[in-house]
Design an enzyme around this catalytic site. Structure first.
Site, PDB file in Angstrom:
ATOM      1  N   LYS A 102    -146.958 -49.650-108.926  1.00  0.00           N
ATOM      2  CA  LYS A 102    -147.945 -49.644-110.007  1.00  0.00           C
ATOM      3  C   LYS A 102    -148.994 -50.698-109.690  1.00  0.00           C
ATOM      4  CE  LYS A 102    -148.478 -47.569-114.123  1.00  0.00           C
ATOM      5  NZ  LYS A 102    -148.043 -46.203-114.474  1.00  0.00           N
ATOM      6  N   ASP A 142    -154.342 -44.092-114.626  1.00  0.00           N
ATOM      7  CA  ASP A 142    -153.476 -44.624-115.668  1.00  0.00           C
ATOM      8  C   ASP A 142    -154.397 -45.063-116.799  1.00  0.00           C
ATOM      9  OD1 ASP A 142    -150.392 -45.404-115.665  1.00  0.00           O
ATOM     10  OD2 ASP A 142    -151.432 -46.947-116.795  1.00  0.00           O
TER      11      ASP A 142
END
Lengths: 411, 182
Positions: A102, A142
């Site tokens: 991430k 995201d």
């Protein structure tokens, strides 16, 4: 409990059930690498601005790492680390040949011009250019990042390494993106919900559902569930919620929300305004939290009236609430299964890019359904065999796959 | 006045136990009596060695000096013990330091006296040499046993024996594939 600790809590639960031992557990919980970078840009007014960016690579035992890139003022290493870990379990659970990572930048993108956002993105890619790659680590959109940002990531990376569309997913359709990517997470939520209802002899037809959050995921989940005959009786966004006992007119709502108006301003026959939290307490067959993490606290968990919960958001359930749901017999289909549609179609996009081939939307949706239905069946089997909660069963499948890849490869 | 060493004292030392009175008297002539106060050092590691000692009363402590370490206590000898024979036998300097633990009375025998007695094939000298050989053989065996035990200890602690890690990984691999296939 921090998000990282919350994820680790569920992992430890699964690890103890599997009796993996403290050393293997520690190995599987710890990120492989963390990259903290400084991202300077020149503002439009000539000023220098410096931001902090992260790319945390959690685990690559099963393949190149995959995970989103978020732009948000609250982004920090702790947060990104938890989300990276969650990606490892999510890709493993739906059996994609990926690990987990991430990334993000601590920035409020609403304060940046489009040009500043582009410069920020390109500088960030220059900083982490050696860490990402089509066979190494593949970012995706995201929170507050979109197809345009991914296009910049692809272009900047390609400038350094040569044409590489597979370095990032969630790209625009006109730039090697995949059909069906935008709706994928919401569509996946509905596929999983459908399977869950089938188990108890029910179907989406006339199922009563409530959706908290009307962003990309909540919107598509409500809309696709409605297409399958479900009655969406309550939805909410940050401004508040609306409720209609016989079901809301979803197409009209979509038309209303398309121009990004707050939901509380929506008015129609029989529609009443409720609070954002009231949506979580609606008397429904399926409750779909699709907004923030941590919304199910202890108090809320006692008050929930839904028959089942499908976690479209990441980590909406605190561990205390999770235990209360288990005691009350309210099944919770966990995030790593329910919202895995997004990363699954990201995988399809990567696979298409690698092969220089394009699939139709029907092919994408059909493969997405296949992937999620079979993942659901696997979790269901482990749950029934060993009498576990859905979450523990899902984490066991995920952890088991990562642990097996790790020990088969050797340390 | 140094008291003379009598025949019965000579015969109280194991190598001389079976000597005739004449032979024992001959040894007694060669011995010199000596006393040490507590803590006195008889010889230091590295000293020249030309003498063998026989403890009549008291205890002697034998210490091995190791550079940068505390002295290593090798052994304590009591009455009736002969010591200090290793270095002259090997034609070396003292290999350890000898210190009196108590008041000590001892008899010393010059190595040169033993050598000339051996050349003349005197029975006491042959017996003494044979006995010393037996003692050295026993000490060698003890050292060998200790050395083997030390080697085994080092071996079990060595990180170059990765059996444990391999076992853990291997058993986990088997168990995961057997019990947790999905």
């Amino acid at each position: 409990m921090s998000p990282f600790e919350q994820t680790n809590h569920y992992i430890r639960q699964a690890s103890q059930t599997m009796n993996l031992g403290a050393r293997v557990e520690q190995l599987l919980l710890t990120p492989e690498g963390e990259h903290h970078v400084t991202v300077p840009i020149e503002r439009d007014n000539g000023e220098l601005a410096v931001f902090t960016g992260y790319r945390i690579q959690h685990n690559s035992a099963r393949g190149p790492m995959k995970g989103g890139l978020r732009y948000h003022p609250a982004v920090d290493a702790e947060d990104v680390r938890a989300l990276a870990s969650l990606m490892t379990w999510k890709t493993a659970l739906v059996n994609l040949p990926f690990g987990g990572a991430k990334g993000g930048i601590a920035v409020d993108p609403s304060l940046l011009s489009s040009g500043e956002l582009e410069r920020l993105t390109r500088k960030f890619v220059q900083r982490i250019g050696q860490q990402i790659g089509p066979q190494r680590d593949i970012p995706a959109p995201d929170m507050n990042t979109n197809a345009q940002v991914m296009a910049w990531v692809m272009d900047e990376y390609s400038r350094i390494h040569g044409f590489s569309p597979a370095v990032v997913t969630g790209k625009p359709l006109d730039l090697h993106g995949s059909e069906g990517r935008e709706a994928a997470t919401g569509r996946g939520v509905v596929f999983v919900a459908e399977e869950f209802l089938k188990d108890s002899g029910a179907s989406l037809q006339n199922a009563r559902i409530a959706v908290q959050g009307f962003g990309n995921v909540g919107w598509f989940a409500a809309s696709i569930a409605h297409q399958h005959g479900a009655k969406v009786i309550a939805v909410s966004d940050v401004s508040g919620g609306i409720y209609r006992a016989d079901g809301l007119d979803v197409p009209a709502l979509e038309e209303f929300a398309r121009v990004r108006r707050p939901l509380k301003e929506y008015q129609a026959d029989g529609v009443s305004a409720i609070s954002n939290e009231d949506v979580l307490l609606a008397d429904v067959d399926l409750l779909i939290p699709a907004a923030l993490g941590g919304v199910f606290t202890r108090e809320v968990a006692f008050a929930v009236r839904a028959r089942a919960i499908i976690e479209a958001a990441n980590a909406p359930t605190t561990p205390e609430a999770d235990e209360i749901f288990a005691e009350r017999g309210i099944p919770v289909i966990p995030d790593i299964l329910a919202n895995a549609g997004g990363v699954t179609v990201s995988y399809f996009e990567w696979a298409q890019n690698i092969q220089c081939f394009r699939w139709t939307e029907e092919e994408v949706n059909q493969r997405l359904k296949q992937t999620l239905v079979s993942s659901y069946a696997t979790v269901r089997k482990v749950k029934k065999q060993r009498n576990l909660t859905w979450r523990t069963a899902a984490f066991i499948v995920a952890l088991g796959r990562v642990a097996k890849a790790t020990v088969l490869r050797g340390i | 006045m140094i008291p003379p060493i009598d025949v019965s004292t000579v015969k109280s030392f194991a190598p001389f136990a079976k000597l005739t009175s004449e032979e024992a008297a001959r040894v007694a002539q060669l011995l010199e009596f000596q006393t040490l106060v507590r803590g006195e050092t008889l010889f230091h590691q590295g000293d020249a060695s030309e003498t063998i000692y026989l403890i009549i009363t008291g205890d002697m402590q034998i210490l091995l000096q190791v550079p940068d370490h505390e002295d290593h206590h090798l052994v304590t000898f009591g009455p009736g013990t002969i010591f200090g024979e290793v270095a002259p036998l090997a034609d070396e300097h003292r290999t350890a330091t000898a210190t009196a633990l108590t008041e000590v009375s001892l008899a010393s025998l010059a190595w040169s006296a033993l050598e000339s007695a051996l050349e003349n094939s005197e029975r006491w000298a042959v017996k003494f040499l044979f006995h010393t050989s037996q003692i050295l053989a026993r000490r060698l065996r003890t050292v060998n046993t200790q050395f083997a035990a030390t080697l085994a200890k080092i071996d079990s602690k060595s990180p170059s024996t990765p059996t444990h890690t391999e076992d853990e990984l291997d058993s986990l691999r088997k168990r995961l594939l057997r019990d947790w296939s999905f």
